[in-house]
Scaffold this motif. Structure first.
Motif, short mmCIF file in Angstrom:
data_model
loop_
_atom_site.label_atom_id
_atom_site.label_comp_id
_atom_site.label_asym_id
_atom_site.label_seq_id
_atom_site.Cartn_x
_atom_site.Cartn_y
_atom_site.Cartn_z
N MET A 152 8.40 16.15 -11.93
CA MET A 152 8.31 15.36 -10.71
C MET A 152 8.49 16.22 -9.47
N ALA A 153 9.42 17.17 -9.52
CA ALA A 153 9.63 18.05 -8.39
C ALA A 153 8.41 18.93 -8.14
N GLU A 154 7.81 19.42 -9.23
CA GLU A 154 6.67 20.32 -9.09
C GLU A 154 5.42 19.62 -8.57
N THR A 155 5.29 18.33 -8.84
CA THR A 155 4.08 17.61 -8.47
C THR A 155 4.25 16.74 -7.23
N SER A 156 5.43 16.76 -6.61
CA SER A 156 5.64 15.98 -5.39
C SER A 156 4.76 16.53 -4.26
N LEU A 157 4.39 15.67 -3.36
CA LEU A 157 3.52 16.09 -2.26
C LEU A 157 4.23 17.11 -1.37
N PRO A 158 3.49 18.08 -0.83
CA PRO A 158 4.10 19.07 0.07
C PRO A 158 4.48 18.45 1.40
N ARG A 159 5.29 19.17 2.15
CA ARG A 159 5.72 18.65 3.45
C ARG A 159 4.55 18.57 4.42
N THR A 160 4.74 17.74 5.44
CA THR A 160 3.75 17.57 6.50
C THR A 160 4.20 18.36 7.72
N ASP A 161 3.30 19.09 8.34
CA ASP A 161 3.60 19.84 9.55
C ASP A 161 2.88 19.19 10.71
N THR A 162 3.62 18.39 11.50
CA THR A 162 3.02 17.66 12.61
C THR A 162 3.17 18.40 13.94
N GLY A 163 4.01 19.44 13.97
CA GLY A 163 4.22 20.17 15.22
C GLY A 163 5.44 19.72 16.00
N SER A 164 6.11 18.68 15.50
CA SER A 164 7.34 18.22 16.16
C SER A 164 8.33 17.78 15.09
N LEU A 165 9.63 17.89 15.41
CA LEU A 165 10.62 17.47 14.43
C LEU A 165 10.55 15.98 14.18
N SER A 166 10.37 15.21 15.24
CA SER A 166 10.32 13.76 15.05
C SER A 166 9.16 13.37 14.15
N GLY A 167 8.01 13.99 14.33
CA GLY A 167 6.86 13.69 13.49
C GLY A 167 7.07 14.13 12.05
N ASP A 168 7.66 15.32 11.87
CA ASP A 168 7.89 15.82 10.52
C ASP A 168 8.88 14.93 9.77
N LEU A 169 9.97 14.55 10.43
CA LEU A 169 10.97 13.72 9.76
C LEU A 169 10.43 12.32 9.48
N ALA A 170 9.58 11.83 10.38
CA ALA A 170 8.95 10.52 10.14
C ALA A 170 8.05 10.59 8.92
N ALA A 171 7.33 11.70 8.76
CA ALA A 171 6.47 11.87 7.59
C ALA A 171 7.30 11.95 6.31
N ASN A 172 8.42 12.65 6.38
CA ASN A 172 9.31 12.74 5.23
C ASN A 172 9.84 11.37 4.84
N ALA A 173 10.31 10.63 5.83
CA ALA A 173 10.87 9.30 5.57
C ALA A 173 9.81 8.37 4.99
N ALA A 174 8.60 8.45 5.51
CA ALA A 174 7.52 7.60 5.01
C ALA A 174 7.20 7.93 3.56
N LEU A 175 7.22 9.21 3.21
CA LEU A 175 6.95 9.62 1.84
C LEU A 175 8.02 9.08 0.89
N VAL A 176 9.30 9.21 1.29
CA VAL A 176 10.38 8.69 0.47
C VAL A 176 10.26 7.18 0.31
N GLN A 177 9.97 6.50 1.43
CA GLN A 177 9.87 5.04 1.40
C GLN A 177 8.75 4.57 0.47
N ARG A 178 7.61 5.23 0.55
CA ARG A 178 6.49 4.84 -0.32
C ARG A 178 6.83 5.07 -1.79
N THR A 179 7.54 6.15 -2.05
CA THR A 179 7.92 6.44 -3.44
C THR A 179 8.87 5.37 -3.97
N LEU A 180 9.88 5.04 -3.19
CA LEU A 180 10.86 4.06 -3.64
C LEU A 180 10.29 2.65 -3.71
#
Length: 218
Positions: free
Chosen positions: A87-115
């Motif tokens: 699962m760790a090896e096949t998880s989607l890579p991080r998103t680089d949006t150019g801002s911390l707020s955008g990157d963290l929002a992308a991370n949170a959205a990925l976690v939310q969709r998974t759960l």
């Protein structure tokens, strides 16, 4: 899904190799067998929980010989550990949006969709429950999150270089702060967090990081 007779296969690590499941990357037919077994194990965890995970049942579901499953994994906890590696090896890579707020929002959205996914959410609940009473599963779960946090930590490090957060901000702690309230919601209510909850978690972590809450050291 290919069936296997249960006879030894040259690419399979045999008994006495000393290799933990997941540390040897199989190829060809062995890779297909591993994928089928891990998929079946995930299905059982999602449907019935850790208490009902049985190697013989997993072998039947995966259409793989029981001998192969017992030889390769040997125990339920070893199978769960390998599932977490995959699962760790096949998880989607991080998103680089150019801002911390955008990157963290992308991370949170990925976690939310998974759960929120019916299978993945149930699977995570089962693994977390198993980790509470089995040290090997707990260690595998810690390694899983170490991989995921390390994948996303650079977005905080780049934010520090851009001046969005103070120097010395602990990148791993920021990443964990994003997903922590989402997992807490799932585990304490049994309900997956929704998209607005993910957005709030990202904004809160970003604001706290910018305010210096996660600065470590002198």
């Amino acid at each position: 899904m290919p069936a296997e007779s249960g006879t030894a296969h040259p690419a399979d690590p045999g008994p006495g190799t000393g290799a933990d499941p997941g540390t040897v990357r199989p190829g060809g037919r062995t890779a297909r067998v591993r994928a089928a077994v891990l998929r079946a194990a995930g299905d059982v965890l999602a449907e019935q929980g850790f208490a009902h995970l049985d190697l013989a049942d997993v072998a039947r579901r995966a259409e793989v010989g029981r001998t192969t499953v017992y030889r390769r994994w040997g125990s339920v906890t070893a199978l769960v550990a390998d599932l977490l590696v995959e699962m760790a090896e096949t998880s989607l890579p991080r998103t680089d949006t150019g801002s911390l707020s955008g990157d963290l929002a992308a991370n949170a959205a990925l976690v939310q969709r998974t759960l929120a996914d019916p299978r993945q959410g149930a699977l995570f609940r089962a693994v977390v429950a198993a980790a509470a009473c089995d040290e090997r599963t707990a260690a595998a779960l810690r390694r899983f999150y170490e991989v995921r946090v390390a994948e996303w930590a650079p977005c905080v490090e780049r934010a520090a270089a851009r001046g969005e957060v103070p120097p010395g901000t602990d990148a791993g702690t920021v990443v964990r702060a994003v997903s922590a309230p989402l997992y807490y919601t799932l585990l304490t209510t049994g309900t997956a967090p929704d998209a607005p909850a993910a957005a709030r978690a990202a904004r809160a972590a970003c604001a706290a990081a910018a305010a210096g809450v996660y600065v470590t050291g002198p």
